[in-house]
Write a protein that holds these residues in place. Structure first.
Motif, PDB file in Angstrom:
ATOM      1  N   PRO A  21      15.788   4.250  -5.076  1.00 46.93           N
ATOM      2  CA  PRO A  21      15.808   3.292  -3.960  1.00 46.93           C
ATOM      3  C   PRO A  21      14.452   2.675  -3.617  1.00 46.93           C
ATOM      4  N   ASN A  22      13.347   3.332  -4.010  1.00 42.73           N
ATOM      5  CA  ASN A  22      12.028   2.802  -3.646  1.00 42.73           C
ATOM      6  C   ASN A  22      11.493   1.781  -4.645  1.00 42.73           C
ATOM      7  N   GLY A  23      12.340   1.306  -5.554  1.00 42.62           N
ATOM      8  CA  GLY A  23      11.926   0.232  -6.443  1.00 42.62           C
ATOM      9  C   GLY A  23      11.400   0.663  -7.792  1.00 42.62           C
ATOM     10  N   GLY A  71       0.809  -1.213   0.000  1.00 43.07           N
ATOM     11  CA  GLY A  71       0.000   0.000   0.000  1.00 43.07           C
ATOM     12  C   GLY A  71       0.837   1.255   0.000  1.00 43.07           C
ATOM     13  N   GLN A  72       1.992   1.182   0.686  1.00 45.96           N
ATOM     14  CA  GLN A  72       2.857   2.352   0.726  1.00 45.96           C
ATOM     15  C   GLN A  72       3.597   2.538  -0.593  1.00 45.96           C
ATOM     16  N   GLU A  73       3.977   1.416  -1.222  1.00 50.80           N
ATOM     17  CA  GLU A  73       4.817   1.506  -2.397  1.00 50.80           C
ATOM     18  C   GLU A  73       4.013   1.637  -3.685  1.00 50.80           C
ATOM     19  N   LYS A  74       2.746   1.270  -3.667  1.00 49.38           N
ATOM     20  CA  LYS A  74       1.958   1.359  -4.885  1.00 49.38           C
ATOM     21  C   LYS A  74       1.590   2.816  -5.149  1.00 49.38           C
ATOM     22  N   TYR A  75       2.233   3.366  -6.175  1.00 48.66           N
ATOM     23  CA  TYR A  75       1.979   4.729  -6.605  1.00 48.66           C
ATOM     24  C   TYR A  75       2.165   5.738  -5.466  1.00 48.66           C
ATOM     25  N   PRO A  76       3.365   5.840  -4.915  1.00 45.41           N
ATOM     26  CA  PRO A  76       3.607   6.803  -3.826  1.00 45.41           C
ATOM     27  C   PRO A  76       3.342   8.230  -4.295  1.00 45.41           C
ATOM     28  N   GLN A  77       2.772   9.028  -3.408  1.00 46.00           N
ATOM     29  CA  GLN A  77       2.444  10.416  -3.711  1.00 46.00           C
ATOM     30  C   GLN A  77       3.474  11.341  -3.040  1.00 46.00           C
TER      31      GLN A  77
END
Length: 563
Positions: free
Chosen positions: A92-94, A18-24
């Motif tokens: 770094p966040n993928g 949830g955090q990594e999917k499409y970060p705002q």
């Protein structure tokens, strides 16, 4: 509260996802100007979906491009076509951000790639720097906007991909703002009789439907009378507020009597499936009219993963005596919607337009290999070259053969082999296989020569022939003359062109040393930047050699002076 280990892992993974999917609010804009789009994610292109967004650069080149976050350069590719000069930055966040059609790179990256080009003595290069070798900071200038590669005008092609799967996702999902309060536009509406007994408005063939705008802004089609299994398709586009470009739509939903029959959007897709766009559009219509109709039903050969909902593959079974209310909801990323209402009455009628008889002497079984002898040439279709079985129209000839017409998409390359044994060894050197376009002008296809047999691999159906090219390329200086003083010049520019088989290689030396010439095939120019190499001589001798695709060669020599 205590959770089983599996439960803890499930909760943890869902939180991370949830955090990594499409970060705002994590990625900054790649440009310092308002984002105005010349192309949207998932837009329908030739044989592929558009994998990013095209950001307009105010018709200018040389605007700074910024890294959207801290990261490291993982790939640099320079090519004459395609993405042109392209840069890939892993974060770094993928995620990996991609910047294409660039004019040049930032100073450190530019120096790095120039060294590679001089080592390989090639303008076209592709390198994968070690992780951490070329670090970039968020907001740092990593490149400048341009028009390189297969670009029809200055812009930045920008992507965000998963660093693991390499799947591209719609960059607008990450919080980028584009002004858009404009509803999508529908140009055409089409009905498709799909079953053997299907008829729409007394036609057993596809037909265009009439529609009109209603006071509430929706569109209402004239009542359709049909029977059997049918489907619908549309041709349309979307516009953002600050641009006139006809961009792609984001989502399409088809309902029948309130039930969702098909629904898809362009959130993400895989590059490996992109060519299946040819099963989603009406390819025959595109081949004839250069218009892309999006089918609201799914063909059996369609392997796209963009569909969210499918009932009966989006196909509608019409029963006699029943009424159906079909609605198409076409929307852009901002949620602006265009609704098309199609009333359908189940009525059995004798068709006035019968199904077209497309039978020929030759039949393609898609999942089996197929060989055909056309006299002057042989053609081999590997298994699964095509999406479905069909009757293929083949015409023999002494020098030219016709392999159907480009109204059927090929998913895989097939092989065409010409017999060139009747030509002398010298003549064969100047021959190549060409595809004839709509104006019967030849277009070079890479030709593999083995004694008297010439072969090429292609996905394009159409007319093919052998063409002889005896004329060498031309080379002309653009911004200098013989024995001119060029002390205040920053670059040299020449025009190179070939009237038939096309440019294959070019090579330039200055005082005997190889120099980097940047080739722009759209303008037919090669350019040398004087900053690339320190000249220690006042008198400079330039030599340029250009070879076309059959080996005809031209050379150009000139002397100039510089302090």
């Amino acid at each position: 509260m205590r959770f089983p280990l599996f439960g803890l892992l499930l909760i943890l993974s869902s939180l991370i996802y949830g955090q990594e999917k499409y970060p705002q609010d994590v990625f900054q804009s790649p440009m310092g100007i308002p984002l105005v789009l010349a192309g949207t994610f998932g837009e329908l292109r030739s044989n592929h979906f558009h994998a990013g967004i095209d950001i307009k650069t105010q018709r200018r080149q040389g605007l700074p491009i910024y890294s959207i976050a801290d990261g490291t350069v993982t790939r640099i590719k320079i090519s004459h076509w395609g993405y042109g000069k392209a840069l890939y930055v892993a974060h770094p966040n993928g995620y990996t951000s991609v910047y294409a059609h660039l004019q040049k790179f930032g100073p450190e990256i530019e120096a790095y790639i120039k060294e590679v080009q001089y080592q390989k003595q090639s303008y076209e290069v592709e390198v994968f720097p070690d992780y951490g070798e070329l670090k970039v900071e968020k907001g740092g200038i990593i490149a400048y906007s341009g028009n390189s590669g297969s670009s029809s005008g200055p812009h930045l092609h920008f992507e965000i991909r998963s660093s693991v799967t390499e799947k591209p996702t719609n960059p607008l999902l990450y919080g980028y703002e584009v002004r858009d309060a404009t509803n999508p536009t529908i140009i055409g509406l089409f009905g498709y009789p799909l079953s053997e007994d299907a008829v729409i408005n007394q036609s057993a063939e596809k037909l265009q439907l009439s529609f009109a705008r209603q006071p509430d802004g929706s569109f209402l089609a004239d009542k359709v009378q049909a029977i059997g299994t049918i489907g619908f398709g549309f041709n349309g586009f979307d516009r953002q507020d600050l641009a006139a470009n006809k961009n792609g739509v984001f989502a399409v939903k088809q309902t029948v009597n309130g039930k969702v029959y098909s629904e898809y959007d362009f959130e993400t897709f895989s590059f490996t499936e992109s060519r299946y766009i040819n099963t989603m559009i009406d390819y025959e219509h595109f081949g004839k009219f250069k218009q892309r109709i999006q089918k609201c039903f799914k063909e059996p050969s369609n392997r796209l993963s963009i569909y969210k909902t499918l009932h009966n593959q989006g196909k509608i079974d019409i029963k006699e005596g029943l009424s159906y209310n079909v609605e198409l909801l076409i929307s852009d990323y901002e949620g602006n919607e265009t609704k098309v209402i199609i009333p359908v009455e189940g009525k059995r009628e004798v068709p006035k337009v019968a199904k077209e008889d497309s039978k020929t002497e030759n039949f393609i079984i898609a999942d089996k290999p197929n060989n055909f002898d056309l006299g002057a040439a042989k053609v081999y279709f590997p298994a699964n070259t095509f999406y479905q079985d069909f009757y293929i129209d083949l015409k023999k000839g002494q020098d030219t053969v016709t392999i159907h017409e480009n109204t059927v998409p090929a998913h895989r390359n097939f092989t065409i082999s010409f017999d060139a044994s009747k030509y002398s060894t010298e003549e064969r050197k100047q021959l190549f296989i060409a595809r004839l376009d709509d104006k019967l002008s030849p277009r070079h296809h890479k030709t593999y020569k083995r004694e008297g047999s010439f072969t090429t691999r292609t996905r394009a159906l159409g007319m093919y022939t052998l063409v002889k090219d005896t004329v060498p390329p031309t080379i002309k200086p653009r911004n200098f003359k013989e024995k001119q003083w060029l002390s205040n010049y920053s670059y040299l520019s020449l025009e190179i062109s070939d009237d038939l088989s096309g440019i294959n290689t070019y090579r330039a030396t200055l005082n005997g040393d190889w120099i980097l010439m940047e080739y722009e095939p759209k303008t037919r120019t090669i350019t040398y930047n004087f900053d690339d190499k320190i000249l220690d001589k006042t008198q400079c001798n330039l030599k340029v050699i250009v070879t076309d695709n059959v080996g005809n060669t031209s050379s150009f020599e000139s002397t100039f002076f510089r302090k």
